[in-house]
Design a protein around this motif. Structure first.
Motif, short mmCIF file in Angstrom:
data_model
loop_
_atom_site.label_atom_id
_atom_site.label_comp_id
_atom_site.label_asym_id
_atom_site.label_seq_id
_atom_site.Cartn_x
_atom_site.Cartn_y
_atom_site.Cartn_z
N LEU A 118 0.82 -1.21 0.00
CA LEU A 118 0.00 0.00 0.00
C LEU A 118 0.85 1.26 0.00
CD1 LEU A 118 -2.91 -0.71 2.51
CD2 LEU A 118 -2.70 -1.31 0.10
N THR A 119 0.19 2.36 -0.31
CA THR A 119 0.71 3.70 -0.07
C THR A 119 -0.23 4.39 0.91
OG1 THR A 119 -0.58 4.74 -1.83
CG2 THR A 119 1.57 3.80 -2.44
N PRO A 120 0.24 5.41 1.62
CA PRO A 120 -0.68 6.15 2.50
C PRO A 120 -1.89 6.69 1.75
CG PRO A 120 1.59 6.71 3.02
CD PRO A 120 1.64 5.87 1.78
N GLY A 121 -1.71 7.08 0.49
CA GLY A 121 -2.83 7.60 -0.28
C GLY A 121 -3.92 6.57 -0.51
N MET A 122 -3.53 5.32 -0.72
CA MET A 122 -4.53 4.27 -0.90
C MET A 122 -5.37 4.11 0.36
SD MET A 122 -2.42 1.22 -2.76
CE MET A 122 -1.44 1.47 -4.23
N LEU A 123 -4.70 4.02 1.52
CA LEU A 123 -5.44 3.81 2.77
C LEU A 123 -6.28 5.02 3.11
CD1 LEU A 123 -5.83 1.67 4.96
CD2 LEU A 123 -3.98 2.74 6.24
N ASP A 124 -5.76 6.22 2.89
CA ASP A 124 -6.53 7.43 3.19
C ASP A 124 -7.74 7.55 2.27
OD1 ASP A 124 -4.68 8.07 5.12
OD2 ASP A 124 -3.63 9.57 3.91
N GLY A 125 -7.57 7.18 1.00
CA GLY A 125 -8.69 7.26 0.07
C GLY A 125 -9.81 6.31 0.44
N LEU A 126 -9.44 5.08 0.80
CA LEU A 126 -10.46 4.12 1.22
C LEU A 126 -11.16 4.60 2.48
CD1 LEU A 126 -11.74 1.29 0.79
CD2 LEU A 126 -10.02 0.42 2.36
N ASP A 127 -10.39 5.13 3.41
CA ASP A 127 -10.96 5.65 4.65
C ASP A 127 -11.98 6.74 4.35
OD1 ASP A 127 -11.26 6.19 7.44
OD2 ASP A 127 -9.79 7.80 7.28
N LEU A 128 -11.65 7.62 3.43
CA LEU A 128 -12.58 8.69 3.07
C LEU A 128 -13.87 8.13 2.45
CD1 LEU A 128 -13.14 11.75 2.75
CD2 LEU A 128 -12.11 11.56 0.46
N PHE A 129 -13.74 7.14 1.59
CA PHE A 129 -14.92 6.55 0.96
C PHE A 129 -15.81 5.90 2.01
CE2 PHE A 129 -16.93 2.78 -1.02
CZ PHE A 129 -17.77 3.44 -1.89
N TRP A 130 -15.20 5.15 2.95
CA TRP A 130 -16.00 4.52 4.00
C TRP A 130 -16.63 5.57 4.92
CZ3 TRP A 130 -12.35 -0.09 5.67
CH2 TRP A 130 -12.51 -1.13 4.73
N ARG A 131 -15.93 6.66 5.21
CA ARG A 131 -16.51 7.74 6.02
C ARG A 131 -17.75 8.31 5.34
NH1 ARG A 131 -12.73 10.84 9.63
NH2 ARG A 131 -10.71 9.76 9.64
N GLN A 132 -17.63 8.53 4.04
CA GLN A 132 -18.76 9.12 3.32
C GLN A 132 -19.96 8.19 3.31
OE1 GLN A 132 -20.12 8.35 0.08
NE2 GLN A 132 -21.27 10.24 -0.23
N ARG A 133 -19.71 6.90 3.14
CA ARG A 133 -20.80 5.93 3.19
C ARG A 133 -21.46 5.92 4.56
NH1 ARG A 133 -19.82 -0.46 3.43
NH2 ARG A 133 -19.22 0.25 5.50
N ALA A 134 -20.64 5.92 5.63
CA ALA A 134 -21.17 5.92 6.99
C ALA A 134 -21.92 7.21 7.27
CB ALA A 134 -20.05 5.72 8.00
N SER A 135 -21.41 8.33 6.76
CA SER A 135 -22.07 9.61 6.98
C SER A 135 -23.47 9.61 6.38
CB SER A 135 -21.24 10.73 6.36
OG SER A 135 -21.89 11.98 6.48
N LEU A 136 -23.62 9.04 5.19
CA LEU A 136 -24.94 8.97 4.58
C LEU A 136 -25.90 8.16 5.44
CD1 LEU A 136 -24.02 8.38 0.83
CD2 LEU A 136 -24.88 10.49 1.87
N ASP A 137 -25.43 7.05 6.00
CA ASP A 137 -26.28 6.22 6.85
C ASP A 137 -26.68 6.96 8.12
OD1 ASP A 137 -26.10 4.10 5.08
OD2 ASP A 137 -24.47 3.11 6.16
N ILE A 138 -25.73 7.64 8.74
CA ILE A 138 -26.01 8.31 10.01
C ILE A 138 -26.86 9.56 9.80
CG2 ILE A 138 -24.92 9.54 11.94
CD1 ILE A 138 -22.59 7.53 11.66
N GLU A 139 -26.58 10.32 8.73
CA GLU A 139 -27.37 11.52 8.48
C GLU A 139 -28.82 11.19 8.12
OE1 GLU A 139 -26.45 14.74 8.89
OE2 GLU A 139 -24.68 13.85 9.79
N ALA A 140 -29.06 9.98 7.66
CA ALA A 140 -30.44 9.57 7.33
C ALA A 140 -31.27 9.30 8.58
CB ALA A 140 -30.42 8.34 6.44
N LEU A 141 -30.63 9.19 9.75
CA LEU A 141 -31.35 8.94 11.00
C LEU A 141 -31.94 10.23 11.54
CD1 LEU A 141 -28.62 6.73 12.74
CD2 LEU A 141 -30.64 5.91 11.51
N ASP A 142 -32.99 10.09 12.35
CA ASP A 142 -33.49 11.29 13.02
C ASP A 142 -32.51 11.68 14.13
OD1 ASP A 142 -34.14 9.83 15.45
OD2 ASP A 142 -35.97 9.15 14.48
#
Length: 469
Positions: free
Chosen positions: A305-329
Motif C-alpha cells: 500500500l501507499t498512504p494515499g490508498m489507505l486514506d482514500g479508502l478511509d474517506l470513501f467509507w466515512r462518506q458511506r457511513a455519513s450517509l447512513d447516520i445523516e439519514a437517522l433522526d
C-alpha cells in the motif's frame, strides 16, 4: 502443534473431534451443548461476547440432533455448537448492527445464506456474537452491546468487528464461530485472540446483501475446523448475485500441499498505517524461518500500500457511513457511538470527485496485491502491526482521524478478492497472541488452508487456552 484440548470439558473439543465422538456414541450433542452453555454462563459476566443467548433454544436443537444421530440420520455438522456474528441474519433474531441507533430493530424475516447452510447441516446455534457500531471498528466497543473483552487479558480488547466471535472462540464457547470481514474483521480478532480466522475469496461464501470486499468466514481454534465450516457455508445461494460458481472443493483434504519448494513472498512492511511492533516482527520472522527450514523459498516483498490508498479508502467509507447516520433522526443519531459519529463526520461534505477518488483506491489496492503475489505461490506476513490494545479504546490509535491505521496488512486482500487466513504464530513478551497471515492467489482457499495447516504442524506448542470465569 495446537494446545491439547481439556478431556474433562467437551466445550474445548474441536468440531472434528466432536463428530468422531458422536459417531461412536461416545458423547452426546446435548452434553456438549450443556458444557458450552455452562462455559458461557461462567465467563459472560466478564467477557460479554454474546448476543441473543437463549440456552433453551440451543438445547432443543441439541436434542433434535441427538435424535438424528440415534436414528443414523446425522447431518454433516450435526450437534456441533456454533455462534454467528450479530450482522448475519437469523430468522426471528433482531439485527441491531451493534448500534443503539437500531435498538428497536425488528426480528430478521429469514436466515442469511450462511446461517441457512449451518442450520441445514445440523449445527447447534448457541448464540450470536457482539460487534461494534455498524461493524466499523476493530474493537469490542459498541453503543448497543456491553464492552467485549479479550480472554487472554480482560484489560485488552478482542479486536473487531467480529469482536464477540474472536473472544468466544478463544474462551471455548464451542468450536465454530462465524464472522464477517471487509478490511480485516475476521483476521484481526483471530490474531489478537489467538485463533484461526479465514477470510475466503470474495464470493466464496454467499452473502445477503453483498458489498465490495465483504466476506463471511470462520473463526476456530484449528485450521481443520475452519475447513470443516467452509465446506458448509460455501454452498451456493441464489440471493448473492456476486457469488462464485458452485464448486466441489476438497475442503477436508488439508495434507495435499508440500511446503518444500513453495515460493513465499514475505511482506513485513505494509507501506501505510502504524509501524510494525517489534514483538510482532520477532514472531513473524521466526515463523518465516520455520517455513524456510521446511523447504519453502522465501523472498522479501515491498509494501503493498501507499498512504494515499489507505486514506482514500478511509474517506470513501466515512462518506458511506455519513450517509447512513445523516439519514437517522436526531434522537437516533445521538445514540451512535461518539467515535463513529466523529469519524463519519469527515465524509459529510466531501465532493463527488473526492468520493470517486476514494472509491478508486479499492482498485489500486487490488492491483497492488495481485501484482505482489504474481511471482509467488503465497504471501505471508503479519496480520496486524500492533498487539491488542485497551478494551475501552475504539481502535489502536483511539483517534477518529487515524481510525484505519491498523488495517494496512489485511485490507488489500479484501479489495483483491484473495483468500487470506490468520493462524496463531506465537506471543508477544507480554503473553498476548500474534497471528501469521497467509494470502493465496484468487480462489485458492484450499491452498491457503493447506499451508496454514502445514504451519500449524511445525510451529512451537502454544500456551494453554485462557480460562475466564
Amino acid at each position: 502443534m495446537a494446545p491439547s484440548p481439556s478431556a474433562a470439558n467437551p466445550a474445548d473439543l474441536t468440531a472434528t473431534e466432536l463428530l468422531h465422538l458422536y459417531a461412536r456414541r461416545a458423547l452426546s450433542p446435548v452434553a456438549v451443548t450443556q458444557a458450552v452453555i455452562a462455559r458461557a454462563e461462567a465467563a459472560e459476566p466478564r467477557l460479554h461476547a454474546l448476543y441473543a443467548f437463549v440456552p433453551e433454544t440451543a438445547l432443543a436443537a441439541a436434542r433434535a440432533s441427538e435424535a438424528r444421530w440415534m436414528r443414523g440420520e446425522a447431518l454433516p455438522l450435526d450437534g456441533v455448537p456454533v455462534t454467528i456474528k450479530e450482522n448475519i441474519a437469523t430468522k426471528g433474531v433482531p439485527m441491531p448492527l451493534g448500534t443503539a441507533a437500531r435498538d428497536d430493530a425488528p426480528p430478521s424475516p429469514a436466515d442469511a445464506p450462511a446461517t441457512a447452510r449451518l442450520r441445514e447441516d445440523g449445527a447447534v446455534i448457541v448464540a450470536h456474537t457482539t460487534m461494534p457500531d455498524y461493524g466499523m471498528l476493530s474493537s469490542g466497543l459498541s453503543s448497543f452491546h456491553p464492552l467485549t473483552r479479550n480472554p487472554w487479558d480482560l484489560a485488552k480488547g478482542p479486536g473487531g468487528s467480529s469482536a464477540g466471535s474472536g473472544a468466544a472462540a478463544a474462551a471455548g464457547y464451542g468450536p465454530l464461530h462465524l464472522g464477517t470481514d471487509i478490511g480485516g474483521s475476521v483476521r484481526l480478532p483471530a490474531a489478537w485472540c489467538g485463533v484461526v480466522g479465514h477470510k475466503p475469496s470474495y464470493g466464496r461464501v454467499p452473502l445477503d446483501p453483498p458489498y465490495y470486499g465483504r466476506c463471511a468466514g470462520p473463526l476456530t481454534r484449528t485450521v481443520a475446523d475452519a475447513a470443516l465450516m467452509m465446506r458448509t457455508v460455501s454452498r451456493p445461494d441464489e440471493r448473492d448475485p456476486t457469488a462464485l460458481p458452485p464448486a466441489d472443493l476438497p475442503w477436508l483434504d488439508l495434507d495435499g500441499l508440500a511446503v518444500r519448494g513453495l515460493r513465499l513472498g514475505l511482506v513485513m512492511e505494509a507501506g501505510a498505517g502504524l509501524p510494525l511492533d517489534p514483538g510482532h516482527r520477532t514472531v513473524i520472522e521466526a515463523a518465516a524461518r520455520l517455513l524456510a527450514e521446511a523447504g519453502a523459498v522465501i523472498e522479501p516483498v515491498g509494501p503493498l500500500l501507499t498512504p494515499g490508498m489507505l486514506d482514500g479508502l478511509d474517506l470513501f467509507w466515512r462518506q458511506r457511513a455519513s450517509l447512513d447516520i445523516e439519514a437517522l433522526d436526531e434522537a437516533r443519531r445521538a445514540r451512535v457511538l461518539p467515535f463513529i459519529r466523529d469519524w463519519a463526520a469527515g465524509g459529510r461534505d466531501v465532493s463527488g470527485a473526492m468520493v470517486f477518488h476514494g472509491m478508486s483506491q479499492m482498485a489500486a489496492m487490488r492491483d497492488a496485491a495481485l501484482t505482489a503475489i504474481r511471482p509467488f505461490d503465497f504471501l505471508i506476513g503479519p496480520v496486524s502491526p500492533n498487539p491488542p490494545f485497551p478494551a475501552e479504546h475504539a481502535s489502536p490509535t483511539n483517534d477518529p482521524a487515524r481510525a484505519m491505521a491498523h488495517i494496512a496488512y489485511t485490507v488489500p486482500f479484501n479489495m483483491s478478492e484473495q483468500p487470506a487466513i490468520a493462524v496463531p504464530a506465537g506471543f508477544t513478551p507480554d503473553g498476548l497472541p500474534v497471528g501469521l497471515q497467509i494470502a493465496g492467489r484468487r480462489f485458492d482457499d484450499v491452498g491457503v488452508l493447506r499451508l496454514a495447516r502445514a504451519f500449524e504442524r511445525i510451529r512451537p506448542a502454544l500456551r494453554p487456552w485462557p480460562v475466564v470465569g
